[in-house]
Motif scaffolding. Structure first.
Motif, short mmCIF file in Angstrom:
data_model
loop_
_atom_site.label_atom_id
_atom_site.label_comp_id
_atom_site.label_asym_id
_atom_site.label_seq_id
_atom_site.Cartn_x
_atom_site.Cartn_y
_atom_site.Cartn_z
N ALA A 92 0.83 -1.21 0.00
CA ALA A 92 0.00 0.00 0.00
C ALA A 92 0.86 1.25 0.00
N ALA A 93 1.98 1.22 0.74
CA ALA A 93 2.86 2.38 0.78
C ALA A 93 3.70 2.50 -0.49
N ALA A 94 4.08 1.37 -1.06
CA ALA A 94 4.87 1.40 -2.30
C ALA A 94 4.05 1.88 -3.48
N HIS A 95 2.75 1.63 -3.47
CA HIS A 95 1.86 2.04 -4.56
C HIS A 95 0.67 2.81 -3.99
N PRO A 96 0.92 3.98 -3.44
CA PRO A 96 -0.16 4.69 -2.74
C PRO A 96 -1.31 5.10 -3.65
N TRP A 97 -1.01 5.49 -4.89
CA TRP A 97 -2.10 5.92 -5.77
C TRP A 97 -3.00 4.74 -6.14
N ARG A 98 -2.40 3.59 -6.35
CA ARG A 98 -3.21 2.40 -6.64
C ARG A 98 -4.11 2.07 -5.43
N THR A 99 -3.51 2.14 -4.25
CA THR A 99 -4.27 1.82 -3.04
C THR A 99 -5.42 2.80 -2.84
N LEU A 100 -5.11 4.08 -2.99
CA LEU A 100 -6.15 5.10 -2.81
C LEU A 100 -7.23 4.95 -3.86
N SER A 101 -6.84 4.67 -5.11
CA SER A 101 -7.83 4.49 -6.18
C SER A 101 -8.71 3.28 -5.93
N ALA A 102 -8.07 2.19 -5.48
CA ALA A 102 -8.85 0.98 -5.18
C ALA A 102 -9.83 1.24 -4.05
N TRP A 103 -9.39 1.97 -3.02
CA TRP A 103 -10.27 2.27 -1.90
C TRP A 103 -11.43 3.16 -2.34
N LEU A 104 -11.13 4.17 -3.16
CA LEU A 104 -12.18 5.07 -3.62
C LEU A 104 -13.19 4.33 -4.50
N LEU A 105 -12.70 3.42 -5.35
CA LEU A 105 -13.60 2.64 -6.20
C LEU A 105 -14.48 1.73 -5.34
N THR A 106 -13.88 1.10 -4.33
CA THR A 106 -14.66 0.24 -3.43
C THR A 106 -15.71 1.04 -2.68
N ALA A 107 -15.29 2.20 -2.17
CA ALA A 107 -16.22 3.05 -1.43
C ALA A 107 -17.36 3.52 -2.33
N ALA A 108 -17.01 3.91 -3.57
CA ALA A 108 -18.04 4.36 -4.50
C ALA A 108 -19.02 3.24 -4.82
N ALA A 109 -18.49 2.02 -4.97
CA ALA A 109 -19.36 0.89 -5.28
C ALA A 109 -20.31 0.60 -4.12
N VAL A 110 -19.77 0.61 -2.89
CA VAL A 110 -20.62 0.32 -1.73
C VAL A 110 -21.67 1.41 -1.54
N VAL A 111 -21.25 2.67 -1.65
CA VAL A 111 -22.19 3.77 -1.50
C VAL A 111 -23.24 3.74 -2.61
N GLY A 112 -22.79 3.49 -3.85
CA GLY A 112 -23.74 3.42 -4.96
C GLY A 112 -24.74 2.29 -4.78
N LEU A 113 -24.26 1.15 -4.31
CA LEU A 113 -25.15 0.01 -4.06
C LEU A 113 -26.15 0.34 -2.96
N SER A 114 -25.68 1.05 -1.94
CA SER A 114 -26.59 1.40 -0.83
C SER A 114 -27.66 2.37 -1.30
N VAL A 115 -27.31 3.25 -2.21
CA VAL A 115 -28.31 4.19 -2.74
C VAL A 115 -29.32 3.46 -3.60
N ALA A 116 -28.84 2.47 -4.37
CA ALA A 116 -29.71 1.77 -5.30
C ALA A 116 -30.63 0.76 -4.61
N VAL A 117 -30.09 -0.02 -3.69
CA VAL A 117 -30.89 -1.10 -3.11
C VAL A 117 -30.93 -1.06 -1.59
N GLY A 118 -30.31 -0.06 -0.98
CA GLY A 118 -30.28 0.02 0.48
C GLY A 118 -31.65 0.25 1.07
N GLY A 119 -31.79 -0.13 2.31
CA GLY A 119 -33.06 0.03 3.01
C GLY A 119 -33.05 1.24 3.92
N THR A 120 -34.16 1.43 4.59
CA THR A 120 -34.32 2.52 5.55
C THR A 120 -34.41 1.93 6.95
N PRO A 121 -33.66 2.47 7.90
CA PRO A 121 -33.76 1.95 9.28
C PRO A 121 -35.20 1.97 9.78
#
Length: 720
Positions: free
Chosen positions: A12-41
């Motif tokens: 992660a430290a040797a390739h910080p941009w890859r790590t950050l990009s992978a994290w942002l893509l994962t976060a975007a996917a999870v957030v997008g999925l929650s918006v599309a199919v997520g429920g309400t408490p």
């Protein structure tokens, strides 16, 4: 695991941009999925183990709207005049026009005529998405009455679920306080900001995960708040531990990628096992017997896993971007910090005379815990809330105009197949003849003739300490086929249920945590001692909570105007969360002590050096956690206040009295016995280590462009 974690951190430290990009893509996917199919408490208030639930189900089966939710509109003329009949008729018409309303009762006028109470019955539970947290229809219906100059306050279940929303100020206060604490502790704005950024990033993904969880099960509307409270605190703690260890390796002259890899392999391993203890504690919430606690456990677990993953991956990547700026300026200029760390001097001082320190600390903790023996629990009630809320003002008006018991009548439901009408009337007469019952309503028969129903109004309010006994006495006097239900009876059942289940949760969490620590530290004494100390700090927090809220010694400071019972929801939730958090600090500290013990065999010196190495980071982490929890104590809702105050006190005591006094004192007393484990148990237990030494890591070369920095001074055992 150590080599795997090393590769994770180094990569992660040797390739910080890859790590950050992978994290942002994962976060975007999870957030997008929650918006599309997520429920309400959505809360689930059905408790099958509560006896009052039987009566509720009888009402739902035979009376339209009965057993579902309700609201009360209290109309009061401050001038002492009677509200206009036309105003009340028009109000009733607007109330009937609201969605899901099946009945609006005729106005019940007070004895002096200046107050009218209008009941509204709905055809769905309060957890229905159309009603939960939605006061708009009621506010629109009563607006013309307020315009006419009358006081209108709203009570009942629907307003109670919407009147005290979370303001979000707790998170802001916690983050700001955490930043200030870290800047003061580490002397670097970059070092201070990095853990907070990582925690917030992980918490964002965790919040989206909770939304996805709500699509698969009922998640309490309070669960995201609890998850945020815990996730923010542990997220900063985990990232802080990793950054601190990374800085240690930088100071020792390692390259940034190598320092990041070593930090994740050593401190990251502690993070993994520390978070495991939190997850074990949270799973104990399922034994509480209420669906709401299961949602608390799952939601908070998602937050903890998310911030742990963020810490293990984002910290090394961001450390690469920060480079040597993580070090204080004076260290970057290669000026050694002279002197012995304060925590080392303190540990040596306690170690020289451990018995008096241990006795004094134990007496202090037991003294703080004594008031917990007087703890009385009751679920959240409008009478405990701030007077700035309409639900509290409605409660006070009803109590003043109709009597305290009018806020919590007991509903008696009789199955006419089992009980004759004459018997029902004799029950009514018997209840009316009791000193603790002031009124009994006429009997109502369900449209299908199956049920006979009436209300009994107690002589005192729902939160009165005599209420539980009243419910039990009334039930004991009734024949088969007759049930006592209603909010007051339901709350009494919940209070009894949770008080009994607390011990089951404690036994489960303590047992699993002891086994886990025994696996990690290869000791019998260490896990048992850790469990006892954690129980002591939580008991002390319970005691302080009783003093502050139940005895009323701190209610004014918290915006409350009178003493109140401890919420039934709080003790179990506090225990599960706090036991896991306390074990976090135990793993952080003892892993360093054991590492030194295995290297030197010096039982006393390892305690001093281990506390010296972790004292600052644990103290800073605890200070941050206390600030976060106290930030939530500023919210309006009284249950959130109790959670905030109770958990802040527990963490404060754990980080000071327990970690700084009891741990070094008892470990100095026990010496080598700290690490004793029977041979047969050592063979049976899986071998798991919370932290590793540099010898376990891959050999790496120091980067040529990294300047040689002064190593921190070694702490002598006899430091004074």
């Amino acid at each position: 695991m150590s080599r795997l974690l090393y590769r994770l951190g180094h990569g992660a430290a040797a390739h910080p941009w890859r790590t950050l990009s992978a994290w942002l893509l994962t976060a975007a996917a999870v957030v997008g999925l929650s918006v599309a199919v997520g429920g309400t408490p959505q809360d689930d208030y059905n408790v099958t183990e509560a006896r009052a639930q039987v009566g509720i189900e009888m009402l739902r089966d035979h009376l339209i709207g009965a057993g579902n939710t309700f609201a009360r509109v209290v109309v009061h003329d401050r001038a002492g005049e009677a509200p206009s009949p036309k105003v009340l008729d028009d109000l009733a018409g607007r109330l009937r026009a609201m969605p899901h309303v099946v009945q609006v009762s005729p106005p019940q006028v007070s004895g002096d005529g200046d107050t009218a109470l209008v009941g509204v019955t709905y055809d769905v539970p309060v957890t229905d998405p159309d009603l939960m947290g939605n006061l708009t229809p009621l506010e629109r219906a009563v607006a013309p009455v307020r315009t006419a100059g009358l006081q209108v306050e709203l009570g009942g279940e629907v307003p109670e679920q919407a009147a005290a929303p979370m303001r979000g100020q707790g998170e802001v206060i916690g983050v700001v306080a955490a930043l200030l604490i870290l800047v003061l502790a580490f002397g670097s704005v970059v070092s201070a900001g990095l853990p907070i950024a990582v925690a917030l990033g992980g918490l964002a993904v965790g919040s989206a995960g909770v939304t996805l969880l709500a699509a698969t099960m009922d998640v309490s509307t309070a669960a995201p708040m609890v998850a945020t409270m815990v996730g923010l605190g542990v997220g900063i703690d985990y990232a802080l531990l990793l950054v601190t260890r990374h800085v240690e390796y930088l100071r020792a002259g390692h390259s940034v990628p190598d320092a990041a890899g070593r930090a994740v392999a050593t401190a990251g391993r502690s993070v993994v096992f520390a978070s495991s203890t939190v997850l074990v504690s949270l799973m104990g919430l399922r034994l509480a017997g209420l669906p709401v606690y299961s949602s608390f456990g799952f939601a908070t677990a998602i937050a903890v896993v998310s911030v742990m993953a963020a810490a293990l991956t984002l910290v090394p990547a961001l450390c690469r971007f920060a480079g040597l700026r993580l070090l204080p300026r004076r260290v970057r200029k290669a000026r050694a910090q002279g002197g012995v760390p304060l925590t080392a001097r303190w540990a040596a001082k306690v170690g020289r005379r451990p018995l008096p320190w241990a006795v004094a600390a134990t007496v202090l903790m037991l003294g703080l815990a004594v008031p917990a023996l007087d703890m009385r629990t009751w679920p959240q009630d409008p009478s405990s809330q701030s007077t700035e809320l309409t639900t509290r003002r409605a409660y006070d008006l009803v109590a003043a105009e109709y009597g305290a018991g009018a806020n919590g009548p007991l509903t008696v439901v009789a199955d006419r197949r089992d009980v004759t009408d004459a018997r029902v009337e004799s029950i009514r007469a018997a209840l009316l003849g009791r000193d603790d019952i002031v009124a009994v309503t006429p009997t109502v028969t369900s449209p299908d003739g199956a049920l006979a129903v009436f209300d009994a109004v107690p002589a005192y309010g729902p939160t009165d300490e005599r209420t539980g006994g009243l419910v039990s006495d009334v039930r004991a006097s009734l024949p088969g086929g007759v049930e006592v239900t209603g909010t007051t009876a339901f709350f009494s059942d919940i209070a009894d249920l949770l008080a009994g289940r607390l011990w089951l949760v404690i036994a489960f969490v303590v047992a699993l945590s002891v086994v886990l620590l025994a696996m990690v530290f290869r000791s019998v004494v260490i896990p048992v001692k850790a469990a006892v100390m954690n129980l002591l700090s939580i008991a002390a927090a319970y005691g302080v909570m009783v003093v502050v809220f139940q005895w009323g010694w701190g209610t004014e400071l918290l915006g409350l105007d009178h003493p109140l019972a401890v919420s039934s929801w709080v003790p179990i939730l506090m225990f599960a969360i706090l036991f896991g958090l306390s074990m976090d600090y135990e793993v952080f500290l003892l892993s360093r002590i054991r590492e030194d013990w295995e290297r030197t065999g010096d039982a006393h010196g390892s305690v001093v050096r281990g506390l010296s190495a972790t004292g600052r980071v644990i103290s800073s982490a605890a200070a941050i956690m206390v600030a976060v929890f106290l930030g939530f104590a500023t919210e309006v809702d009284v249950v959130v206040k109790m959670l905030g105050v109770g958990m802040a006190v527990a963490i404060l005591l754990d980080a000071t009295v327990v970690r700084m006094v009891l741990v070094p004192a008892t470990m100095s007393l026990l010496g080598r016995w700290n690490w004793w484990v029977p041979a047969w148990l050592d063979r049976v237990l899986p071998t798991v280590r919370a932290e590793v030494t540099d010898a376990d890591l891959p050999a790496t070369a120091r980067a040529a462009d990294v300047p040689s920095l002064p190593e921190p001074e070694r702490v002598p055992v006899g430091a004074r």
